[in-house]
Design an enzyme around this catalytic site. Structure first.
Site, mmCIF file in Angstrom:
data_model
loop_
_atom_site.group_PDB
_atom_site.id
_atom_site.type_symbol
_atom_site.label_atom_id
_atom_site.label_comp_id
_atom_site.label_asym_id
_atom_site.label_seq_id
_atom_site.Cartn_x
_atom_site.Cartn_y
_atom_site.Cartn_z
ATOM 1 N N ARG A 153 0.878 -1.184 0.000
ATOM 2 C CA ARG A 153 0.000 0.000 0.000
ATOM 3 C C ARG A 153 0.905 1.220 0.000
ATOM 4 O O ARG A 153 1.719 1.399 0.901
ATOM 5 C CB ARG A 153 -0.896 0.006 1.231
ATOM 6 C CG ARG A 153 -1.559 1.351 1.477
ATOM 7 C CD ARG A 153 -2.614 1.322 2.552
ATOM 8 N NE ARG A 153 -3.781 0.586 2.136
ATOM 9 C CZ ARG A 153 -4.977 0.670 2.732
ATOM 10 N NH1 ARG A 153 -5.137 1.468 3.787
ATOM 11 N NH2 ARG A 153 -5.990 -0.033 2.304
ATOM 12 N N HIS B 97 -7.783 0.539 -5.850
ATOM 13 C CA HIS B 97 -7.874 -0.313 -4.651
ATOM 14 C C HIS B 97 -8.549 -1.640 -5.066
ATOM 15 O O HIS B 97 -9.694 -1.916 -4.710
ATOM 16 C CB HIS B 97 -8.683 0.413 -3.576
ATOM 17 C CG HIS B 97 -8.549 -0.156 -2.199
ATOM 18 N ND1 HIS B 97 -7.748 -1.238 -1.900
ATOM 19 C CD2 HIS B 97 -9.145 0.200 -1.017
ATOM 20 C CE1 HIS B 97 -7.844 -1.508 -0.611
ATOM 21 N NE2 HIS B 97 -8.685 -0.659 -0.060
ATOM 22 N N GLN C 293 -10.178 -4.271 -2.559
ATOM 23 C CA GLN C 293 -11.447 -3.775 -2.028
ATOM 24 C C GLN C 293 -12.588 -4.045 -3.014
ATOM 25 O O GLN C 293 -13.643 -4.557 -2.645
ATOM 26 C CB GLN C 293 -11.331 -2.255 -1.792
ATOM 27 C CG GLN C 293 -12.617 -1.615 -1.312
ATOM 28 C CD GLN C 293 -12.932 -1.935 0.139
ATOM 29 O OE1 GLN C 293 -12.073 -1.793 0.987
ATOM 30 N NE2 GLN C 293 -14.151 -2.364 0.423
ATOM 31 N N ASP D 150 -17.551 6.898 -0.309
ATOM 32 C CA ASP D 150 -16.229 6.813 0.335
ATOM 33 C C ASP D 150 -15.911 8.216 0.857
ATOM 34 O O ASP D 150 -16.591 9.191 0.505
ATOM 35 C CB ASP D 150 -15.191 6.362 -0.706
ATOM 36 C CG ASP D 150 -13.792 6.165 -0.115
ATOM 37 O OD1 ASP D 150 -13.663 6.069 1.126
ATOM 38 O OD2 ASP D 150 -12.828 6.110 -0.906
ATOM 39 N N CYS E 257 -16.429 1.526 1.775
ATOM 40 C CA CYS E 257 -15.246 0.697 2.012
ATOM 41 C C CYS E 257 -14.733 0.833 3.439
ATOM 42 O O CYS E 257 -14.025 -0.043 3.929
ATOM 43 C CB CYS E 257 -14.158 1.042 1.011
ATOM 44 S SG CYS E 257 -13.740 2.795 0.997
ATOM 45 N N ARG F 199 -13.259 -8.848 2.949
ATOM 46 C CA ARG F 199 -11.876 -8.547 2.563
ATOM 47 C C ARG F 199 -10.956 -9.715 2.900
ATOM 48 O O ARG F 199 -10.042 -10.040 2.142
ATOM 49 C CB ARG F 199 -11.388 -7.280 3.296
ATOM 50 C CG ARG F 199 -12.154 -5.997 2.987
ATOM 51 C CD ARG F 199 -11.942 -5.556 1.561
ATOM 52 N NE ARG F 199 -10.533 -5.460 1.247
ATOM 53 C CZ ARG F 199 -9.747 -4.425 1.592
ATOM 54 N NH1 ARG F 199 -10.261 -3.382 2.209
ATOM 55 N NH2 ARG F 199 -8.463 -4.421 1.257
HETATM 56 N N1 NVA Z 1 -10.255 6.457 -0.889
HETATM 57 C C1 NVA Z 1 -9.795 6.053 0.407
HETATM 58 C C2 NVA Z 1 -9.982 4.583 0.592
HETATM 59 C C3 NVA Z 1 -9.537 4.058 1.932
HETATM 60 C C4 NVA Z 1 -9.768 2.594 2.069
HETATM 61 C C5 NVA Z 1 -8.336 6.454 0.581
HETATM 62 O O1 NVA Z 1 -7.550 6.245 -0.345
HETATM 63 O O2 NVA Z 1 -7.989 6.993 1.632
HETATM 64 N N1 CP Z 2 -11.185 -0.299 3.267
HETATM 65 C C1 CP Z 2 -9.884 -0.292 3.575
HETATM 66 O O1 CP Z 2 -9.007 -0.539 2.748
HETATM 67 O O2 CP Z 2 -9.638 0.000 4.880
HETATM 68 P P1 CP Z 2 -8.189 0.279 5.514
HETATM 69 O O3 CP Z 2 -7.691 1.575 4.930
HETATM 70 O O4 CP Z 2 -8.424 0.350 6.970
HETATM 71 O O5 CP Z 2 -7.289 -0.853 5.123
#
Ligand code: NVA
Ligand code: CP
Length: 306
Positions: free
Chosen positions: A100, A127, A130, A219, A259, A287
């Site tokens: 990540r 993502h 997800q 989101d 999410c 997940r």
């Molecule tokens: N769009 C959000 C998703 C988190 C799971 C982010 O990138 O912070």
């Molecule tokens: N939905 C998701 O990816 O959550 P986290 O950022 O907590 O991993």
């Protein structure tokens, strides 16, 4: 040849259906494969994570392996040494890498030079873990994916882009309800609209977007790395809040998805996220199962029941 999962489109539709079936079998306890016995998976996280990190670490353990949580501090990927060198060295220790980070190109570079599978655990662009989990949740609840009207309301971000990619593999009707100032990735949108597998639309009126929806998804308005834009985005997106009034326009059995993490009473009200149509915690649970299935497909484990 080793396989990676950096984008939804790294899998064919058949492979995604295999991921969904493996996911179902593991969730039901029909199979309990341990292909990672004696192996270690590196989990590189340059951003915060609850669901992704923990479900990956638990998933690796359930598949018989050991996970190693690695933050930016330890390896300083691309700073202390080149991504090429890091990829080569990590490939000598690990069976697989999940990562990540911010730039999608860093993940592509790591995957290009690693001799082991690399999984995208979220970038600024996509993502994919997800969205595969979410597609599985929709199939669980609606018994199908094809033909459904899935409406995403809010910021055109990595989740939106991943749904656009899902529409390049399944004939869904995907509607992005957003502001002209918060559009998703233009290139992915163009590709999906040209390929015409699913129907992808962008609508600037939240009411029109949500009409007759089978799924309403939202989101956070400011993603990780963009928190300094929170006020600006909130001003652009305030009319796209998922609330009871807007939900009246969707189908009565419309699924509400997020999410997580959510900023409650910003992009979604408490009444909707805690309401009877919300499946947000099923999404979070799935997940775990979906990532185990993704790892199995990348390892091409032939011992599994078809
Ligand atoms: N769009 C959000 C998703 C988190 C799971 C982010 O990138 O912070
Ligand atoms: N939905 C998701 O990816 O959550 P986290 O950022 O907590 O991993």
């Amino acid at each position: 040849m080793k396989r990676d999962f950096l984008a939804e489109t790294d899998f064919t539709t058949d492979e995604m259906n295999r991921v969904f079936e493996l996911c179902r079998q593991m969730k039901q306890g029909e199979i309990t494969p341990k292909p990672l016995l004696g192996k270690t998976v590196g989990c590189i996280f340059h951003k915060a994570s609850l669901r992704t990190r923990i479900s990956f670490e638990v998933g690796v353990s359930e598949l018989g392996g050991t996970s190693l949580y690695i933050t930016e501090k330890e390896i300083e990927l691309g700073k202390r040494e080149s991504i090429y060198d890091a990829a080569k060295v990590l490939s000598r220790y690990l069976a697989m890498i999940t990562i990540r980070t911010f730039a999608h190109s860093d993940v592509e570079q790591l995957a290009k030079h690693a001799d082991i599978p690399v999984i995208n655990a979220l970038t600024d662009l996509l993502h994919p873990c997800q969205i595969l989990g979410d597609a599985f949740t929709i199939i669980e609840k609606k018994k199908k994916l094809d033909g459904l009207k899935i409406v995403y309301l809010g910021d055109g971000n990595n989740i939106t882009n991943s749904f656009i990619n899902l529409a390049r593999r399944f004939p869904i009707h995907f509607v992005v309800g957003t502001n002209p100032g918060t559009m998703p990735d233009a290139e992915l949108l163009k590709l999906a609209q040209a390929e015409k597998v699913g129907r992808v639309e962008v609508i600037f009126d939240p009411k029109e977007a949500v009409r007759n929806a089978d799924v309403v998804y939202t989101d956070v308005w400011a993603s990780m790395g963009q928190k300094h834009l929170a006020e600006e985005k909130a001003a652009l997106l305030k009319d796209f809040q998922v609330n009871d009034n807007l939900m009246k326009l969707a189908k009565p059995d419309c699924l509400v998805m997020h999410c997580l993490p959510a900023l409650r009473n910003a992009e979604i009200t408490d009444s909707v996220i805690d309401g009877p149509n919300s499946v947000v915690f099923d999404q979070a649970e799935n997940r775990l199962h979906i990532q185990k299935a993704i790892m199995l497909v990348l390892m091409d484990d032939k011992r599994l029941k078809n």
